[in-house]
Design a protein around this motif. Structure first.
Motif: not given
Ligand code: ADP
Ligand code: MG
Length: 338
Positions: A66, A70-71, A85, A87, A89, A92, A95, A125-126, A205
């Motif tokens: 990580k 993100g991961k 991935l 993440e 918030a 959207q 983003h 959200p992916h 992020v």
């Protein structure tokens, strides 16, 4: 959707590209006459569709690590891949715009020393970036675990690969912004540079971060040119920092230093001292003198670490400098080197 028509269209402004991205709506377009379609679907969106990977098609495997973006998972998509991935918030749509802008950068990179971008999941959200999976070790762990096996012929070859990949990215107008030994993989005598351009997504992020505390991720500061360190502060968003091609060259200087010394400069200093020493641009000079790396190697670190951005070489110039390094079978000026 309309196929690309000419090369000129590709040179549209980022703002136009953005509009094109937002206006993708095939159902609606089918009703329109061709002339309107070609105006409405910009070339950008056509290209981006080609890189869209439906999230359901990915097989998410083990978590590798990580980082600040993100991961990263190992996974499968027509073979082994790395899946980053993101993440997100908050807003959207905002983003998605930032994200697609970065994907635009990725899709146009084709170089042996630059990570292979395979596609992206672009439906919130992916949000994910899919690249080839790098076997082998990062330079970070290599220099720390196997420093003894890195002779000058090897480090020169590694550096030449990095320089080639970086000069390619710069020629494409892409500033890496996060060149560091952890973002360079080495496998079967080949270097692969990863994670360029992710800084453009910092805003994505970093929401909700405290504006009273300056957070410096571990190991970041060594790669930051003085003009960047000077601008850092709790109020300043990372994507507002003055990254540039010359700042990438500074970061390369640190990687070159690591390759020969086996670690970061000033590592034993407390963080406040590091910020001051690195920000002034002079602190590293003494360290460099003490490190005793030999004249030729020191010269390259030293020119990349020039406090003035304009005094740093370009990656093409660095390629020439590496070429001119003496071969291993000749003695370097520093007698202790071998
Ligand atoms: P960092 O670069 O600071 O190590 P990242 O978020 O970029 O953080 O990476 C997280 C982990 O995933 C690290 O262990 C990194 O080596 C690994 N990783 C990233 N990209 C790839 C890739 N394409 N192939 C294999 N491993 C990767
Ligand atoms: Mg990384």
């Amino acid at each position: 959707a309309a196929p690309p028509t000419s090369h000129q269209e590709e040179a549209e402004s980022p703002a136009e590209a953005e509009r094109g991205l937002e206006e993708r709506d095939e159902d609606e377009l089918e009703e329109l006459p061709t002339a309107i379609i070609s105006r409405k679907v910009s070339q950008t969106s056509v290209y981006l569709q080609e890189w869209d990977i439906p999230y359901e098609q990915l097989q998410l495997g083990e978590l590798i690590g990580k980082g600040r973006w993100g991961k990263v998972h190992k996974g499968r998509w027509h073979g082994e891949v790395a899946i980053r991935l993101l993440e997100v918030a908050g807003d959207q749509q905002e983003h998605l715009k930032l994200f697609k802008k970065e994907v635009m950068n990725y899709r146009q990179t084709r170089h042996d020393n630059v990570i292979l971008f395979m596609g992206a999941c672009m439906v919130p959200p992916h949000l994910a970036i899919v690249t080839s999976f790098c076997r082998g070790a990062t330079l970070y762990s290599m220099v720390r675990e196997r420093a003894a096996t890195l002779d000058l012929n090897r480090t020169r070859q590694i550096a030449r690969d990095i320089v080639n990949g970086m000069s390619y990215l710069h020629a494409k107008g892409i500033v890496h912004k996060d060149l560091k030994s952890k973002n360079v993989f080495y496998h079967t005598n080949k270097v692969v540079i990863t994670d360029f351009g992710l800084f453009g997504m910092s805003g994505l992020v970093q929401q909700g971060r405290k504006k009273t505390v300056l957070r410096i991720p571990h190991g970041w500061i060594y790669y930051l040119a003085p003009e960047i360190v000077k601008q850092m502060g709790p109020e300043v968003d990372e994507d507002q920092l003055p990254f540039s091609k010359a700042a990438d060259v500074y970061a390369f200087g640190t990687v070159w230093y690591e390759l020969h010394s086996g670690g970061w400069p000033l590592a034993s200093q407390p963080v406040e001292a590091k910020i001051w020493l690195l920000g002034s641009g002079e602190g590293v000079r003494k360290e460099l003198a003490d490190a005793n790396l030999g004249k030729e190697i020191t010269e390259i670190v030293s020119t990349c670490w020039s406090p003035e951005a304009s005094a740093r070489p370009t990656f093409s110039q660095l390629a020439g400098m590496l070429e001119r390094l003496p071969k291993l079978n000749r003695r370097l000026s520093h007698p202790g080197h071998f």
